[in-house]
Design a protein around this motif. Structure first.
Motif, mmCIF file in Angstrom:
data_model
loop_
_atom_site.group_PDB
_atom_site.id
_atom_site.type_symbol
_atom_site.label_atom_id
_atom_site.label_comp_id
_atom_site.label_asym_id
_atom_site.label_seq_id
_atom_site.Cartn_x
_atom_site.Cartn_y
_atom_site.Cartn_z
ATOM 1 N N MET A 1 0.872 -1.067 0.187
ATOM 2 C CA MET A 1 0.155 -0.018 -0.217
ATOM 3 C C MET A 1 0.823 1.110 0.079
ATOM 4 O O MET A 1 1.803 1.450 0.902
ATOM 5 N N ASP A 2 0.730 2.202 -0.948
ATOM 6 C CA ASP A 2 1.347 3.422 -0.962
ATOM 7 C C ASP A 2 1.160 4.511 0.136
ATOM 8 O O ASP A 2 -0.100 4.441 0.609
ATOM 9 N N LYS A 3 1.987 4.961 0.551
ATOM 10 C CA LYS A 3 2.088 6.049 1.747
ATOM 11 C C LYS A 3 1.320 7.298 1.231
ATOM 12 O O LYS A 3 1.545 7.699 0.066
ATOM 13 N N LEU A 56 0.079 6.236 6.668
ATOM 14 C CA LEU A 56 -1.090 6.016 5.932
ATOM 15 C C LEU A 56 -2.306 6.563 6.374
ATOM 16 O O LEU A 56 -2.411 6.423 7.668
ATOM 17 N N CYS A 57 -3.153 7.093 5.729
ATOM 18 C CA CYS A 57 -4.435 7.728 6.261
ATOM 19 C C CYS A 57 -5.518 7.351 5.480
ATOM 20 O O CYS A 57 -5.711 7.245 4.298
ATOM 21 N N PRO A 58 -6.626 6.408 5.957
ATOM 22 C CA PRO A 58 -7.393 5.783 5.506
ATOM 23 C C PRO A 58 -8.313 6.827 4.776
ATOM 24 O O PRO A 58 -8.821 6.633 3.463
ATOM 25 N N VAL A 59 -8.652 7.935 5.376
ATOM 26 C CA VAL A 59 -9.404 9.077 4.576
ATOM 27 C C VAL A 59 -8.703 9.450 3.273
ATOM 28 O O VAL A 59 -9.573 9.763 2.298
#
Length: 70
Positions: A1-3, A56-59
């Motif tokens: 998953m990309d930062k 990582l920010c889900p939003v």
């Protein structure tokens, strides 16, 4: 998953997490009606520090926004 969180964004998140964590503990220790506000600030603190640490920010992922330049 990309930062999705960049360096400056992570620093701001760390500062906000530290401040809200300190406020949460202060409210809890001073017994200033801690039933709602202290856990809420603690949760905000944990979320901010976790997203700053992992990058990582889900939003951000849902919206398609990123502050990471890589």
């Amino acid at each position: 998953m990309d930062k999705t969180v960049g360096i400056k964004d992570a620093r701001v998140r760390t500062a906000i997490g530290s401040i809200t964590g300190s406020l949460s503990l202060g409210i809890l220790l001073m017994d200033m009606n801690p039933e709602i506000l202290s856990p809420l600030l603690g949760l905000v603190s944990i979320i901010m520090l976790a997203t700053a640490y992992t990058g990582l920010c889900p939003v951000y992922s849902i919206v398609g926004f990123r502050t990471n330049k890589e």
